[in-house]
Design a protein around this motif. Structure first.
Motif, PDB file in Angstrom:
ATOM      1  N   GLY A  15       0.852  -1.176   0.000  1.00  0.00           N
ATOM      2  CA  GLY A  15       0.000   0.000   0.000  1.00  0.00           C
ATOM      3  C   GLY A  15       0.897   1.238   0.000  1.00  0.00           C
ATOM      4  O   GLY A  15       2.105   1.154   0.244  1.00  0.00           O
ATOM      5  N   ARG A  16       0.308   2.394  -0.253  1.00  0.00           N
ATOM      6  CA  ARG A  16       1.087   3.635  -0.321  1.00  0.00           C
ATOM      7  C   ARG A  16       1.822   3.926   0.981  1.00  0.00           C
ATOM      8  O   ARG A  16       3.006   4.265   0.978  1.00  0.00           O
ATOM      9  N   ARG A  17       1.119   3.795   2.121  1.00  0.00           N
ATOM     10  CA  ARG A  17       1.755   4.101   3.407  1.00  0.00           C
ATOM     11  C   ARG A  17       2.933   3.165   3.682  1.00  0.00           C
ATOM     12  O   ARG A  17       3.955   3.603   4.195  1.00  0.00           O
ATOM     13  N   SER A  18       2.806   1.905   3.352  1.00  0.00           N
ATOM     14  CA  SER A  18       3.901   0.953   3.579  1.00  0.00           C
ATOM     15  C   SER A  18       5.078   1.262   2.668  1.00  0.00           C
ATOM     16  O   SER A  18       6.230   1.213   3.089  1.00  0.00           O
ATOM     17  N   TYR A  19       4.772   1.588   1.422  1.00  0.00           N
ATOM     18  CA  TYR A  19       5.833   1.970   0.493  1.00  0.00           C
ATOM     19  C   TYR A  19       6.595   3.170   1.048  1.00  0.00           C
ATOM     20  O   TYR A  19       7.832   3.170   1.099  1.00  0.00           O
ATOM     21  N   GLU A  20       5.872   4.197   1.467  1.00  0.00           N
ATOM     22  CA  GLU A  20       6.516   5.400   2.003  1.00  0.00           C
ATOM     23  C   GLU A  20       7.297   5.098   3.275  1.00  0.00           C
ATOM     24  O   GLU A  20       8.349   5.690   3.516  1.00  0.00           O
ATOM     25  N   TYR A  21       6.810   4.165   4.094  1.00  0.00           N
ATOM     26  CA  TYR A  21       7.522   3.747   5.308  1.00  0.00           C
ATOM     27  C   TYR A  21       8.885   3.150   4.934  1.00  0.00           C
ATOM     28  O   TYR A  21       9.902   3.511   5.511  1.00  0.00           O
ATOM     29  N   PHE A  22       8.903   2.240   3.976  1.00  0.00           N
ATOM     30  CA  PHE A  22      10.163   1.626   3.549  1.00  0.00           C
ATOM     31  C   PHE A  22      11.124   2.668   2.975  1.00  0.00           C
ATOM     32  O   PHE A  22      12.316   2.660   3.293  1.00  0.00           O
ATOM     33  N   VAL A  23      10.621   3.561   2.140  1.00  0.00           N
ATOM     34  CA  VAL A  23      11.474   4.590   1.529  1.00  0.00           C
ATOM     35  C   VAL A  23      12.043   5.516   2.603  1.00  0.00           C
ATOM     36  O   VAL A  23      13.240   5.814   2.611  1.00  0.00           O
ATOM     37  N   ALA A  24      11.215   5.969   3.539  1.00  0.00           N
ATOM     38  CA  ALA A  24      11.647   6.891   4.592  1.00  0.00           C
ATOM     39  C   ALA A  24      12.712   6.271   5.492  1.00  0.00           C
ATOM     40  O   ALA A  24      13.499   6.994   6.109  1.00  0.00           O
ATOM     41  N   ARG A  25      12.755   4.967   5.578  1.00  0.00           N
ATOM     42  CA  ARG A  25      13.732   4.287   6.431  1.00  0.00           C
ATOM     43  C   ARG A  25      14.944   3.769   5.654  1.00  0.00           C
ATOM     44  O   ARG A  25      15.693   2.926   6.127  1.00  0.00           O
ATOM     45  N   GLY A  26      15.115   4.283   4.455  1.00  0.00           N
ATOM     46  CA  GLY A  26      16.352   4.044   3.712  1.00  0.00           C
ATOM     47  C   GLY A  26      16.457   2.737   2.953  1.00  0.00           C
ATOM     48  O   GLY A  26      17.555   2.373   2.520  1.00  0.00           O
ATOM     49  N   TRP A  27      15.357   2.015   2.743  1.00  0.00           N
ATOM     50  CA  TRP A  27      15.448   0.746   2.026  1.00  0.00           C
ATOM     51  C   TRP A  27      15.844   0.945   0.569  1.00  0.00           C
ATOM     52  O   TRP A  27      16.309   0.016  -0.084  1.00  0.00           O
ATOM     53  N   VAL A  28      15.701   2.161   0.059  1.00  0.00           N
ATOM     54  CA  VAL A  28      16.086   2.472  -1.319  1.00  0.00           C
ATOM     55  C   VAL A  28      17.580   2.269  -1.522  1.00  0.00           C
ATOM     56  O   VAL A  28      18.028   1.797  -2.564  1.00  0.00           O
ATOM     57  N   SER A  29      18.383   2.596  -0.503  1.00  0.00           N
ATOM     58  CA  SER A  29      19.844   2.516  -0.636  1.00  0.00           C
ATOM     59  C   SER A  29      20.511   1.635   0.412  1.00  0.00           C
ATOM     60  O   SER A  29      21.731   1.501   0.423  1.00  0.00           O
ATOM     61  N   ARG A  30      19.746   1.046   1.304  1.00  0.00           N
ATOM     62  CA  ARG A  30      20.296   0.194   2.354  1.00  0.00           C
ATOM     63  C   ARG A  30      21.039  -0.980   1.730  1.00  0.00           C
ATOM     64  O   ARG A  30      20.687  -1.450   0.658  1.00  0.00           O
ATOM     65  N   SER A  31      22.055  -1.472   2.428  1.00  0.00           N
ATOM     66  CA  SER A  31      22.797  -2.624   1.913  1.00  0.00           C
ATOM     67  C   SER A  31      22.555  -3.844   2.796  1.00  0.00           C
ATOM     68  O   SER A  31      22.010  -3.743   3.887  1.00  0.00           O
ATOM     69  N   GLY A  32      22.958  -4.978   2.302  1.00  0.00           N
ATOM     70  CA  GLY A  32      22.775  -6.226   3.018  1.00  0.00           C
ATOM     71  C   GLY A  32      21.907  -7.170   2.201  1.00  0.00           C
ATOM     72  O   GLY A  32      21.216  -6.762   1.265  1.00  0.00           O
ATOM     73  N   GLU A  33      21.944  -8.433   2.553  1.00  0.00           N
ATOM     74  CA  GLU A  33      21.255  -9.460   1.773  1.00  0.00           C
ATOM     75  C   GLU A  33      19.750  -9.188   1.638  1.00  0.00           C
ATOM     76  O   GLU A  33      19.179  -9.282   0.547  1.00  0.00           O
ATOM     77  N   TRP A  34      19.105  -8.857   2.749  1.00  0.00           N
ATOM     78  CA  TRP A  34      17.670  -8.606   2.726  1.00  0.00           C
ATOM     79  C   TRP A  34      17.340  -7.368   1.887  1.00  0.00           C
ATOM     80  O   TRP A  34      16.480  -7.404   0.998  1.00  0.00           O
ATOM     81  N   ALA A  35      18.025  -6.269   2.146  1.00  0.00           N
ATOM     82  CA  ALA A  35      17.773  -5.022   1.420  1.00  0.00           C
ATOM     83  C   ALA A  35      18.070  -5.185  -0.068  1.00  0.00           C
ATOM     84  O   ALA A  35      17.311  -4.699  -0.920  1.00  0.00           O
ATOM     85  N   TRP A  70      12.031   3.938  -5.146  1.00  0.00           N
ATOM     86  CA  TRP A  70      12.585   2.595  -4.968  1.00  0.00           C
ATOM     87  C   TRP A  70      12.602   1.909  -6.324  1.00  0.00           C
ATOM     88  O   TRP A  70      11.567   1.790  -6.983  1.00  0.00           O
ATOM     89  N   GLN A  71      13.777   1.449  -6.738  1.00  0.00           N
ATOM     90  CA  GLN A  71      13.911   0.854  -8.067  1.00  0.00           C
ATOM     91  C   GLN A  71      12.962  -0.329  -8.234  1.00  0.00           C
ATOM     92  O   GLN A  71      12.594  -0.994  -7.272  1.00  0.00           O
ATOM     93  N   ASN A  72      12.546  -0.556  -9.481  1.00  0.00           N
ATOM     94  CA  ASN A  72      11.644  -1.648  -9.867  1.00  0.00           C
ATOM     95  C   ASN A  72      10.247  -1.506  -9.268  1.00  0.00           C
ATOM     96  O   ASN A  72       9.590  -2.501  -8.977  1.00  0.00           O
ATOM     97  N   SER A  73       9.792  -0.263  -9.073  1.00  0.00           N
ATOM     98  CA  SER A  73       8.470  -0.022  -8.499  1.00  0.00           C
ATOM     99  C   SER A  73       7.491   0.457  -9.562  1.00  0.00           C
ATOM    100  O   SER A  73       7.853   1.249 -10.426  1.00  0.00           O
ATOM    101  N   THR A  74       6.252  -0.015  -9.468  1.00  0.00           N
ATOM    102  CA  THR A  74       5.181   0.339 -10.390  1.00  0.00           C
ATOM    103  C   THR A  74       3.934   0.656  -9.574  1.00  0.00           C
ATOM    104  O   THR A  74       3.630  -0.058  -8.619  1.00  0.00           O
ATOM    105  N   VAL A  75       3.219   1.696  -9.976  1.00  0.00           N
ATOM    106  CA  VAL A  75       1.975   2.057  -9.294  1.00  0.00           C
ATOM    107  C   VAL A  75       0.817   1.301  -9.934  1.00  0.00           C
ATOM    108  O   VAL A  75       0.706   1.230 -11.156  1.00  0.00           O
ATOM    109  N   LEU A  76      -0.045   0.734  -9.085  1.00  0.00           N
ATOM    110  CA  LEU A  76      -1.308   0.147  -9.523  1.00  0.00           C
ATOM    111  C   LEU A  76      -2.399   1.140  -9.148  1.00  0.00           C
ATOM    112  O   LEU A  76      -2.712   1.292  -7.974  1.00  0.00           O
TER     113      LEU A  76
END
Length: 192
Positions: A58-78, A98-104
């Motif tokens: 959902g939009r709020r979850s997407y924004e949560y991930f982006v705001a917490r740096g998942w766009v550039s975070r490193s590590g296996e999970w990220a 966030w790369q590879n993202s598409t809006v529905l």
């Protein structure tokens, strides 16, 4: 055909709101009592991500991930989350960082149904408190994976609100994670 998998972390009383206490919710921070189990929890989620073909947010979850740096975070999970196709249900969001993202943008039920036909494998939904009830209501969920924390939050947004009808689930897996967490996996029972 794709399989919609809800992957959620919840307190014993089903609260999903503000597990880390970062949002300032009065009853937030229920994630903290299990700090010693976070490494085991992370291993479960990394394994899940490695077996996932796409993310649905959902939009709020997407924004949560982006705001917490998942766009550039490193590590296996990220790294794995960054590489996955991400589908964001939103009528308001325009620019996706966030790369590879598409809006529905269309009707949620129609768009998710199309997505299930398009993707072959697990489509994981993380932390989407508004999207999950809609998916459940319209029988689009194929599996529910919960990691339950040993805390009663007392109040807060819960994973499931009211639905138009009851939803019966069948337990297909249960195991401990670390010393105090429980991982539960359910499939909906579809009435004939």
């Amino acid at each position: 055909m794709g399989k919609i998998v809800i992957s959620e972390t919840a307190s014993l009383d089903g609260v999903i709101q503000d597990p880390t206490g970062e949002e300032g919710f009065r009853f937030g921070g229920w994630f903290d009592p299990a700090k010693a189990d976070r490494e085991a929890w992370a291993k479960v989620l990394i394994a899940e991500a490695l077996g996932t073909e796409a993310l649905l947010l959902g939009r709020r979850s997407y924004e949560y991930f982006v705001a917490r740096g998942w766009v550039s975070r490193s590590g296996e999970w990220a790294d794995r989350l960054r590489s996955l196709p991400k589908y964001v249900v939103s009528s308001a969001i325009e620019n996706l960082e966030w790369q590879n993202s598409t809006v529905l943008k269309g009707d949620v039920v129609d768009e998710v149904s199309k997505l299930k036909r398009k993707v072959n494998g697990d489509i994981v939904v993380y932390a989407s408190g508004r999207l999950v009830p809609t998916l459940m209501e319209h029988d689009l969920v194929d599996e529910l994976r919960l990691i339950v924390y040993p805390a009663v939050a007392g109040a807060g947004e819960r994973l499931f609100g009211e639905t138009g009808d009851r939803k019966i689930m069948h337990l297909i897996g249960a195991r401990t994670v670390g010393d105090s967490l429980v991982s539960l996996t359910y499939q909906p029972v579809r009435e004939a």
